[in-house]
Design a protein around this motif. Structure first.
Motif, mmCIF file in Angstrom:
data_model
loop_
_atom_site.group_PDB
_atom_site.id
_atom_site.type_symbol
_atom_site.label_atom_id
_atom_site.label_comp_id
_atom_site.label_asym_id
_atom_site.label_seq_id
_atom_site.Cartn_x
_atom_site.Cartn_y
_atom_site.Cartn_z
ATOM 1 N N ILE A 153 10.189 0.854 -3.499
ATOM 2 C CA ILE A 153 8.816 0.387 -3.349
ATOM 3 C C ILE A 153 8.154 0.455 -4.721
ATOM 4 N N GLU A 163 4.654 0.236 -7.074
ATOM 5 C CA GLU A 163 3.207 0.438 -7.005
ATOM 6 C C GLU A 163 2.608 0.300 -8.393
ATOM 7 N N THR A 178 0.940 -2.460 -3.802
ATOM 8 C CA THR A 178 2.154 -1.826 -3.287
ATOM 9 C C THR A 178 3.072 -2.906 -2.740
ATOM 10 N N SER A 233 6.748 -3.548 -0.925
ATOM 11 C CA SER A 233 7.877 -2.952 -0.213
ATOM 12 C C SER A 233 8.953 -4.007 0.005
ATOM 13 N N VAL A 284 3.304 -6.764 1.080
ATOM 14 C CA VAL A 284 2.506 -6.496 -0.108
ATOM 15 C C VAL A 284 1.108 -6.091 0.337
ATOM 16 N N THR A 285 0.612 -4.987 -0.185
ATOM 17 C CA THR A 285 -0.758 -4.571 0.096
ATOM 18 C C THR A 285 -1.499 -4.367 -1.213
ATOM 19 N N TYR A 324 -4.871 -2.344 -2.412
ATOM 20 C CA TYR A 324 -5.859 -1.354 -1.976
ATOM 21 C C TYR A 324 -5.864 -1.210 -0.459
ATOM 22 N N THR A 365 -3.368 -5.947 3.542
ATOM 23 C CA THR A 365 -2.145 -6.738 3.496
ATOM 24 C C THR A 365 -2.397 -8.109 2.875
ATOM 25 N N TYR A 424 7.980 -9.624 -6.821
ATOM 26 C CA TYR A 424 8.852 -8.451 -6.918
ATOM 27 C C TYR A 424 9.716 -8.500 -8.181
ATOM 28 N N GLU A 462 0.700 -4.485 -15.796
ATOM 29 C CA GLU A 462 0.349 -3.266 -15.049
ATOM 30 C C GLU A 462 -1.103 -2.877 -15.299
#
Length: 229
Positions: A134, A136, A141, A143, A149-150, A152, A155, A167, A229
């Motif tokens: 995962i 972050e 985030t 997964s 994908v979320t 804060y 979704t 990804y 980032e």
């Protein structure tokens, strides 16, 4: 061993029969339907490995069928086989969620090769996804196992290709990928339309992530894209 089952949804009987003939020669099981509603019924009642969809079908077109598939089946390979030949149509199909796009008239052997490529890619993904971590960054985030994908905690709904692009970039922060490089890794093949296709996917991905367009995906002018980032 589980047999491969492929859905062919096309209201042109001759086309559907031709595609089925070549796929059955490869020992695949084939289900043929002639409209979008029948395609959705098959998707709800059968375990499929790949779908080949016409766009201009009665009752529900290929775009609608694809949208419905992507609501529940995020990784099912979808190939559009359509008489629509413009770049706009191709890019629209890919952005909606298709994995590949072929125009009519077509070479049946090329279609079979593309089917095999998509099946191979799906198998490789299923074998490796549980080993991926995962990711972050900055409230985001990702997964790979759940393909979610979320941001804060909220979704973000992405198409399979949008997820794969995000990804890929997030897995190598600060590394710059060219559009061609992204296409080769995400689609698994070299393709002359990679520049426009990737550009459109990046644009829609940024809109879904919101905020500053360079917050997560930064354009390195003249080179490509990088995860910021």
């Amino acid at each position: 061993m589980k047999r491969i089952t492929i859905l062919i949804a096309d209201d042109e009987t001759e086309i559907a029969d031709l595609v089925a003939l070549h796929l059955e020669k490869e020992d695949y099981d084939v289900i043929k339907v002639s409209n979008g509603e029948e395609a959705i019924q098959v998707l709800q009642t059968h375990s499929l490995d790949l779908a080949i969809l016409d766009i201009m079908m009665p009752k529900r077109d290929g775009y609608e069928v694809t949208r419905q598939i992507r609501e529940t089946q995020h990784t099912l390979p979808i190939i559009f086989l359509s008489a629509k030949t413009s770049d706009f149509d191709k890019i629209t199909g890919l952005v909606i969620g298709a994995d590949d796009y072929m125009t009519k008239p077509f070479n049946p052997m090329e279609l079979v090769a593309r089917v095999k490529a998509q099946l191979r890619r799906a198998t490789q993904f299923n074998q490796t996804t549980t080993n991926n971590l995962i990711l972050e960054a900055g409230g985001l985030t990702i997964s790979p196992e759940k393909r979610t994908v979320t941001l804060y905690g909220h979704t973000i709904e992405l198409t399979p290709k949008e997820f794969d692009i995000l990804y890929l970039l997030a897995s190598y922060p600060k590394k710059v990928f060219s559009a061609e490089g992204i296409f080769q890794k995400v689609w698994g093949e070299a393709y002359y339309e990679s520049q426009n296709t990737v550009m459109v996917h990046i644009r829609t991905l940024r809109k879904k992530l919101g905020g500053d367009k360079d917050k997560f995906i930064k354009t390195v002018w003249g080179v490509g894209y990088t995860f910021n980032e």
